[in-house]
Design a protein around this motif. Structure first.
Motif, PDB file in Angstrom:
ATOM      1  N   PHE A  12      22.428   5.946  47.887  1.00 53.13           N
ATOM      2  CA  PHE A  12      22.342   7.266  48.514  1.00 53.13           C
ATOM      3  C   PHE A  12      21.174   8.073  47.931  1.00 53.13           C
ATOM      4  CE2 PHE A  12      23.397  11.808  48.292  1.00 53.13           C
ATOM      5  CZ  PHE A  12      23.449  12.107  49.643  1.00 53.13           C
ATOM      6  N   LEU A  13      21.069   8.111  46.606  1.00 56.22           N
ATOM      7  CA  LEU A  13      20.052   8.948  45.965  1.00 56.22           C
ATOM      8  C   LEU A  13      18.635   8.443  46.231  1.00 56.22           C
ATOM      9  CD1 LEU A  13      21.779   9.728  42.554  1.00 56.22           C
ATOM     10  CD2 LEU A  13      21.665  11.170  44.607  1.00 56.22           C
ATOM     11  N   GLU A  14      18.465   7.130  46.358  1.00 59.43           N
ATOM     12  CA  GLU A  14      17.138   6.577  46.654  1.00 59.43           C
ATOM     13  C   GLU A  14      16.599   7.072  47.995  1.00 59.43           C
ATOM     14  OE1 GLU A  14      16.992   2.201  44.539  1.00 59.43           O
ATOM     15  OE2 GLU A  14      18.103   2.415  46.410  1.00 59.43           O
ATOM     16  N   LYS A  15      17.496   7.395  48.903  1.00 63.01           N
ATOM     17  CA  LYS A  15      17.088   7.821  50.250  1.00 63.01           C
ATOM     18  C   LYS A  15      16.745   9.311  50.337  1.00 63.01           C
ATOM     19  CE  LYS A  15      19.514   4.161  52.511  1.00 63.01           C
ATOM     20  NZ  LYS A  15      19.581   3.645  53.821  1.00 63.01           N
ATOM     21  N   LEU A  16      17.083  10.075  49.313  1.00 64.02           N
ATOM     22  CA  LEU A  16      16.759  11.500  49.344  1.00 64.02           C
ATOM     23  C   LEU A  16      15.247  11.680  49.218  1.00 64.02           C
ATOM     24  CD1 LEU A  16      19.494  13.022  46.991  1.00 64.02           C
ATOM     25  CD2 LEU A  16      19.445  12.994  49.494  1.00 64.02           C
ATOM     26  N   PRO A  17      14.681  12.622  49.956  1.00 59.73           N
ATOM     27  CA  PRO A  17      13.223  12.841  49.880  1.00 59.73           C
ATOM     28  C   PRO A  17      12.776  13.219  48.467  1.00 59.73           C
ATOM     29  CG  PRO A  17      14.249  14.377  51.448  1.00 59.73           C
ATOM     30  CD  PRO A  17      15.328  13.498  50.919  1.00 59.73           C
ATOM     31  N   GLU A  18      13.634  13.880  47.706  1.00 52.01           N
ATOM     32  CA  GLU A  18      13.283  14.292  46.348  1.00 52.01           C
ATOM     33  C   GLU A  18      13.094  13.102  45.411  1.00 52.01           C
ATOM     34  OE1 GLU A  18      15.521  17.372  48.498  1.00 52.01           O
ATOM     35  OE2 GLU A  18      16.055  15.327  47.956  1.00 52.01           O
ATOM     36  N   ALA A  19      13.677  11.949  45.755  1.00 49.71           N
ATOM     37  CA  ALA A  19      13.596  10.776  44.885  1.00 49.71           C
ATOM     38  C   ALA A  19      12.163  10.296  44.710  1.00 49.71           C
ATOM     39  CB  ALA A  19      14.466   9.648  45.432  1.00 49.71           C
ATOM     40  N   SER A  20      11.298  10.575  45.660  1.00 53.96           N
ATOM     41  CA  SER A  20       9.916  10.110  45.570  1.00 53.96           C
ATOM     42  C   SER A  20       8.977  11.152  44.981  1.00 53.96           C
ATOM     43  CB  SER A  20       9.410   9.684  46.944  1.00 53.96           C
ATOM     44  OG  SER A  20       9.440  10.791  47.823  1.00 53.96           O
ATOM     45  N   HIS A  21       9.518  12.316  44.614  1.00 51.00           N
ATOM     46  CA  HIS A  21       8.694  13.380  44.046  1.00 51.00           C
ATOM     47  C   HIS A  21       8.188  12.959  42.662  1.00 51.00           C
ATOM     48  CE1 HIS A  21       7.636  17.316  42.361  1.00 51.00           C
ATOM     49  NE2 HIS A  21       7.441  17.667  43.629  1.00 51.00           N
ATOM     50  N   GLU A  22       6.977  13.355  42.317  1.00 51.11           N
ATOM     51  CA  GLU A  22       6.369  12.934  41.053  1.00 51.11           C
ATOM     52  C   GLU A  22       7.096  13.453  39.821  1.00 51.11           C
ATOM     53  OE1 GLU A  22       2.636  14.961  39.771  1.00 51.11           O
ATOM     54  OE2 GLU A  22       2.725  15.826  41.788  1.00 51.11           O
ATOM     55  N   HIS A  23       7.875  14.529  39.955  1.00 50.79           N
ATOM     56  CA  HIS A  23       8.603  15.078  38.811  1.00 50.79           C
ATOM     57  C   HIS A  23      10.088  14.741  38.867  1.00 50.79           C
ATOM     58  CE1 HIS A  23       5.101  17.166  37.380  1.00 50.79           C
ATOM     59  NE2 HIS A  23       4.913  17.688  38.588  1.00 50.79           N
ATOM     60  N   ALA A  24      10.443  13.655  39.537  1.00 50.31           N
ATOM     61  CA  ALA A  24      11.832  13.236  39.655  1.00 50.31           C
ATOM     62  C   ALA A  24      12.015  11.864  39.023  1.00 50.31           C
ATOM     63  CB  ALA A  24      12.255  13.199  41.124  1.00 50.31           C
ATOM     64  N   ILE A  25      13.201  11.658  38.436  1.00 48.83           N
ATOM     65  CA  ILE A  25      13.537  10.327  37.933  1.00 48.83           C
ATOM     66  C   ILE A  25      14.939   9.967  38.417  1.00 48.83           C
ATOM     67  CG2 ILE A  25      12.015  10.367  35.930  1.00 48.83           C
ATOM     68  CD1 ILE A  25      14.427  10.946  34.173  1.00 48.83           C
ATOM     69  N   LEU A  26      15.095   8.703  38.765  1.00 45.78           N
ATOM     70  CA  LEU A  26      16.365   8.167  39.232  1.00 45.78           C
ATOM     71  C   LEU A  26      16.987   7.366  38.091  1.00 45.78           C
ATOM     72  CD1 LEU A  26      18.374   7.699  41.565  1.00 45.78           C
ATOM     73  CD2 LEU A  26      16.970   5.725  42.231  1.00 45.78           C
ATOM     74  N   LEU A  27      18.270   7.653  37.807  1.00 49.23           N
ATOM     75  CA  LEU A  27      18.995   7.009  36.719  1.00 49.23           C
ATOM     76  C   LEU A  27      20.165   6.217  37.289  1.00 49.23           C
ATOM     77  CD1 LEU A  27      19.247  10.147  34.396  1.00 49.23           C
ATOM     78  CD2 LEU A  27      17.443   8.421  34.418  1.00 49.23           C
ATOM     79  N   GLU A  28      20.523   5.100  36.630  1.00 46.02           N
ATOM     80  CA  GLU A  28      21.628   4.273  37.102  1.00 46.02           C
ATOM     81  C   GLU A  28      22.431   3.765  35.909  1.00 46.02           C
ATOM     82  OE1 GLU A  28      23.992   0.943  37.864  1.00 46.02           O
ATOM     83  OE2 GLU A  28      22.139   0.708  36.726  1.00 46.02           O
ATOM     84  N   SER A  29      23.771   3.717  36.107  1.00 41.08           N
ATOM     85  CA  SER A  29      24.659   3.202  35.079  1.00 41.08           C
ATOM     86  C   SER A  29      25.917   2.644  35.728  1.00 41.08           C
ATOM     87  CB  SER A  29      25.039   4.305  34.090  1.00 41.08           C
ATOM     88  OG  SER A  29      25.954   3.819  33.131  1.00 41.08           O
ATOM     89  N   GLY A  30      25.991   1.341  35.855  1.00 42.69           N
ATOM     90  CA  GLY A  30      27.193   0.683  36.352  1.00 42.69           C
ATOM     91  C   GLY A  30      27.703   1.205  37.683  1.00 42.69           C
ATOM     92  N   GLY A  31      26.826   1.427  38.633  1.00 36.30           N
ATOM     93  CA  GLY A  31      27.219   1.899  39.955  1.00 36.30           C
ATOM     94  C   GLY A  31      27.102   3.402  40.125  1.00 36.30           C
TER      95      GLY A  31
END
Length: 164
Positions: A12-31
């Motif tokens: 879900f979060l990968e699809k948000l437009p904010e996910a590709s912003h240069e000041h954004a980071i996506l984190l993952e932990s066991g689902g």
């Protein structure tokens, strides 16, 4: 400067437009996943938590492992808690593998968050086992530390892999 966090699944979060912003980071932990955006604007997320950055060192994009220490502080304890973090020794920044730190004050009733980023999980573990960590936390649970009455509940830690 502000930091905003929203939670959900990685897909879900990968699809948000904010996910590709240069000041954004996506984190993952066991689902579970979190998306963090750092900016001076308003909260970019519909369902996000907003924080004021009280202390900032390093670049969020330099880490591959994130640790979020959630600390529940009473309203009466906020001033003393923040003063302690303003006076911190900054030992963590000198540790091998350190990438970034953000001390975050919640805008609402969320807990404070101490966010650290590391080049690897082993760098974080090495920090926890170091004499610098022992020195930075030597007063925890003692008369020299913060009074337990400042805390409205137990703290908890979440660890994540940085995906982007």
């Amino acid at each position: 400067m502000k930091l905003f966090i929203t939670f959900g699944t990685q897909h879900f979060l990968e699809k948000l437009p904010e996910a590709s912003h240069e000041h954004a980071i996506l984190l993952e932990s066991g689902g579970d996943a979190a998306l963090i955006a750092e900016n001076e604007e308003t909260n970019p997320f519909e369902e996000g938590h907003s924080y004021e950055i009280l202390n900032s060192r390093g670049n969020l994009k330099n880490g591959s492992f994130a640790v979020l220490n959630h600390i529940q502080v009473t309203d009466e304890g906020r001033v003393l808690f923040e003063e302690r973090f303003h006076q911190r020794a900054g030992l963590v920044e000198k540790e091998p593998g350190f990438a970034a730190i953000r001390v975050l004050r919640p805008d609402k009733n969320d807990p404070y968050i101490i966010l650290t980023l590391w080049e690897s999980q082993s760098d974080f573990i090495n920090w926890q086992q170091s004499s610098a960590y022992a020195e930075a936390h030597k007063d925890r649970g003692t008369g020299g530390g913060l009074p337990q009455t400042l805390f409205s509940g137990p703290s908890y830690v979440k660890q994540y892999r940085v995906l982007s």
